[in-house]
Design an enzyme around this catalytic site. Structure first.
Site, PDB file in Angstrom:
ATOM      1  N   SER A  13      -0.398 -34.188 -55.579  1.00 17.45           N
ATOM      2  CA  SER A  13      -0.354 -33.115 -54.591  1.00 17.45           C
ATOM      3  C   SER A  13       0.739 -33.239 -53.546  1.00 17.45           C
ATOM      4  O   SER A  13       0.992 -32.291 -52.807  1.00 17.45           O
ATOM      5  CB  SER A  13      -1.708 -33.008 -53.882  1.00 17.45           C
ATOM      6  N   SER A  27      -4.621 -33.756 -57.269  1.00 15.86           N
ATOM      7  CA  SER A  27      -5.101 -34.340 -56.040  1.00 15.86           C
ATOM      8  C   SER A  27      -4.525 -33.710 -54.812  1.00 15.86           C
ATOM      9  O   SER A  27      -3.516 -33.070 -54.853  1.00 15.86           O
ATOM     10  CB  SER A  27      -4.672 -35.786 -56.051  1.00 15.86           C
TER      11      SER A  27
END
Length: 834
Positions: free
Chosen positions: A313, A833
């Protein structure tokens, strides 16, 4: 008559022989002077002339402030004479086993190995790598064995270890041992550069060899009037890195702490100045000692530039910036979180197993690190071509060309050759792409500095070792503008809310007094042999910069698969955040970066008194960075006047007339208004300074100069001190200081803290998690406690029990126990994530 005839015949024969001899000699002289003249002269020149190659001194490697990280010094090679030069030569190894046993502890060599060398059928042998380029200390220990001292103090004249002799040579020294070893690299025993700057800048460090030609006589002595030629060797340049030794030390300490507690497979930390692209620190684990590289290196890889991995992420920052630049991001627009389905494809789900948080705004989606919002931005709105163009503009899939060897460029295969729409949709949140840490640092640095992608530098300049003249200097190299200043500012503002908002995944990365902006990330690991996901194996990371509006530092922390049973959702709180905050906060204080809230606090107190008002005005004045001069050696008056020119505040310690020591050290960069400590040649009568608002580092530096014991309580900056300012010190005092953070009072602790990575949004750690004090999965909060924010549960209901699986790769992910098996994409990976 007969006698006379014989005599004439003899005379004739002698005459003929004489004629033949002189004819032969004459012919030979003619032949030598004409036919063989060139050949003979060449042979003669070979006997007269001698040529010696002059070896240059290898340049040193230094940090940005001139502290030596690698240099060339004296070394010695150990040789052993096994057979004497003649029958009278007794300086030979008589007892190989005794000699090997004596030398083994000094050379760090196994006795059997040395015995093998000492029993060869050779006149002289070297002792392999064990005897190559030993240090001065090792040489002295060998001499102490050969000529020991008697108890009386008298030195033995007879060699007690015959046959061992030392030849002087040169060797490379690394005074800080394993410090930044992957960046510096090393020289092997055969003077071959390996890794790092030693390899990358070998030509500049090596210099140029010289030559000396002269003529000698038969005995080997140089002829005084003989012709000769002398070409001096040109020593190598000194290489100054952009690395700051102090910041690098903060990195090394933080990494050591993580390794000691969690022993990850690998760890990388990069610290940069996003305004210039200079790398201020770069560290990897595992590491090695370049002084003793031959004892075994388990990791030759500088992971910061050569290891490619899925970023997770943290990559969302690029998608966000691209969407803002194209006018596709409205922070107040709402969408349905949870799942995103592309026709005919496996749904893309948010990291909490696709449960989502109901209908939320785009801004909240970014704060929660929702995969769905980034798919909507990148897949729906930017489309394939624009998304690919922006990723390339930010430097993905290309070398940064940093001055380090073996750099990899990563790949954008799912954007270059997508097999399905879902493949390139997944790249919007950091899947299906591989990057290096240095690429991420450069890309996020573009957001931090206002939209310009800069070429990262780790070499600051080359200098002549004798004159100090700068031969070559790296500057601020702008590769291209990737987004506008307005876009960069808006992106920074949003990234700050990731750290400060109640739903943000980066709450644990807050640093009191400093505005931190950044993004969390976690990615599942792949088996390099099969290409499949390795269940329960993750890479966790955080990339952030501060202060948000004018970043001085950018720090990227990557931890690869730590050896812990702790739920990966908690890694941010237990491993990554402590490392990041330690490095960032200590480095900002070292750079004299004042806490962002100091001016606010000063403004609040401005109306209380005229003195406080003046102080507030001074605090509001713009600060300029200056290079600290060398005050040592100046008279006290001259030093004070010199400091005044640069708007520096001086505290003189002692009553002497000459400065003998200073803090900070010469050539350090400080901001105007910084307090400088100057120690005189007479410290008796020194007065206690006012430490209010100063860091514990300032206090410790002062106390170390006067040997005053210090005790401190709290953290942050000094708010009170036991010895009042201006007190004349006798040297027997003990100083007590109280420290306090300059940030607002912390919020009350919640039962299930919001913003703790892996626990935000009502996520509860699974049964068996190492988190202590967490409520059991599936239980409601006790009466009177705070309900986790953002849980999206109807009033009166209890959240379902959750357990972690390989389903998601977000530190904030929670998965119901009855969840279906992971739905893999083409890379075998599902949601990512924060």
């Amino acid at each position: 008559m007969e006698t006379k005839r014989r005599m004439n015949l003899r005379i004739l024969m002698v005459a003929l022989c004489t004629i033949l001899i002189f004819t032969g000699l004459s012919f030979r002289i003619y032949w030598i002077q004409t036919v063989d003249a060139a050949k003979i002269m060449e042979h003669a020149q070979g006997q007269w002339d001698r040529e010696r190659t002059l070896k240059p001194k290898r340049g040193s490697i230094k940090d940005r402030n001139g502290e030596i990280l690698a240099y060339e010094g004296k070394g010695y090679t150990v040789n052993a004479r096994l057979i004497g030069r003649d029958d009278k030569d007794t300086d030979v190894v008589r007892d190989p086993y005794f000699t090997a046993t004596s030398l083994a502890p000094i050379l760090n060599a196994p006795v059997p190995e040395l015995v093998k060398f000492l029993t060869k059928q050779s006149k002289v042998v070297e002792l392999g790598r064990y005897g190559q380029k030993i240090t001065e200390d090792q040489k002295n220990r060998i001499l102490a064995l050969q000529y020991p001292k008697l108890p009386s103090g008298e030195q033995v004249e007879k060699n007690q270890l015959p046959g061992i002799f030392l030849d002087e040579t040169s060797r490379r020294f690394y005074p800080n041992n394993s410090f930044a070893s992957h960046v510096i690299g090393y020289m092997d025993l055969y003077d071959e550069p390996k890794m790092g700057i030693e390899l990358q800048k070998n030509k500049e460090l090596s210099g140029e060899k010289g030559q000396m030609q002269f003529q000698k006589d038969g005995a080997g002595y140089q002829l005084p009037d003989g012709e000769g030629q002398y070409i001096p060797a040109k020593d190598g340049y000194d290489v100054y890195l952009t690395i700051d030794r102090q910041i690098q030390d903060y990195v090394e300490q933080a990494m050591d702490k993580v390794v000691q507690q969690y022993n990850p497979k690998g760890m990388t930390v990069v610290v940069s100045d996003p305004q210039t692209g200079e790398i201020l620190a770069m560290g990897n684990r595992s590491q090695f000692n370049p002084n003793t590289y031959y004892q075994g290196i388990t990791n030759y890889t500088n992971q910061a530039v050569t290891s490619m991995f899925e970023p997770g992420s943290t990559f969302k920052i690029i998608t966000l910036a691209a969407a803002i630049e194209e006018g596709q991001f409205n922070p107040n627009e709402e969408y349905d979180s949870g799942k995103y389905t592309i026709k005919g494809q496996i749904p893309i789900r948010d990291h909490n197993n696709g449960n989502g948080w109901g209908r939320i705004s785009f801004l909240e989606g970014v704060q929660r690190s929702s995969n769905v919002v980034f798919v909507k931005l990148g897949y729906e709105r930017l489309k394939l071509e624009k998304l690919r163009d922006y990723f390339k503009k930010f430097g993905m899939g290309k070398l940064t060309e940093i001055e380090l060897p073996y750099e990899k460029k990563g790949n954008l295969i799912n954007l270059e050759k997508p097999q399905s729409p879902r493949d390139w949709a997944a790249t919007t949140f950091g899947q299906g792409v591989t990057v290096t840490a240095i690429q991420q640092v450069a890309a996020v640095g573009a957001i931090a500095n206002g939209g310009e992608l800069l070429k990262p530098h780790i070499v600051k300049e080359l200098r002549d070792p004798h004159t100090g003249a700068v031969i070559e200097r790296s500057g601020r190299d702008v590769v291209r503008r990737v987004v506008s200043e307005a876009t960069a500012k808006q992106t920074r503002d949003i990234l700050e809310t990731v750290v400060t908002a109640k739903n943000g995944t980066g709450r644990q990365y807050e640093i009191p007094g400093y505005h931190v902006a950044g993004k969390t990330g976690t990615a599942q690991k792949y088996d390099p042999n099969t290409g499949k996901i390795m269940e329960g194996r993750y890479i966790g990371s955080f990339i952030g910069f501060a202060p948000k509006d004018n970043p001085r530092l950018l720090v990227y922390v990557v931890i690869d698969d730590p050896a812990t049973d702790e739920w990966y959702a908690l890694w941010g709180r237990t491993m990554i955040a402590p490392a990041f905050k330690s490095i960032m906060e200590r480095s900002l204080q070292y750079l004299q970066q004042q806490p962002d809230l100091q001016q606010v606090n000063a403004a609040k107190a401005a109306s209380s008194s005229a003195g406080q008002k003046a102080q507030s005005v001074q605090a509001a004045m713009p600060q300029v960075e200056v290079t600290l001069p060398k005050f040592e050696g100046m008279s006290t008056t001259a030093a004070q006047l010199r400091a005044k020119q640069d708007n520096l505040t001086v505290t003189v310690i002692g009553t002497g007339t000459k400065i003998v020591e200073q803090y900070p050290a010469p050539l350090e960069k400080v901001v105007t208004g910084k307090q400088i400590l100057l120690v005189t040649d007479r410290v008796k009568g020194a007065k206690m300074p006012d430490f209010k608002g100063k860091s514990i580092r300032d206090v410790m530096e002062f106390s170390s100069l006067l040997n005053i014991p210090v005790q401190s309580t709290g953290t942050g900056f000094v708010v009170s001190q036991s010895i009042p300012p201006g007190t004349v010190l006798a040297g027997t005092e003990k100083l007590q200081v109280t420290l306090q953070s300059e940030s607002e009072p912390p919020a009350p602790v919640q039962t299930n803290p919001v913003g703790t990575e892996g626990v935000q949004g009502g996520v509860v750690p699974p049964a068996g998690s190492s988190q202590t004090g967490a409520p059991a999965a599936g239980t409601a909060p006790p009466q009177g406690t705070t309900q986790p924010q953002g849980a999206n549960q109807p009033t009166g209901t209890t959240p379902p029990p959750v357990t972690p699986t390989g389903q998601g790769t977000d530190p904030g992910q929670a998965v119901p126990s009855n969840a279906p098996p992971p739905e893999n994409n083409q890379q075998g990976q599902t949601s990512t994530s924060p």
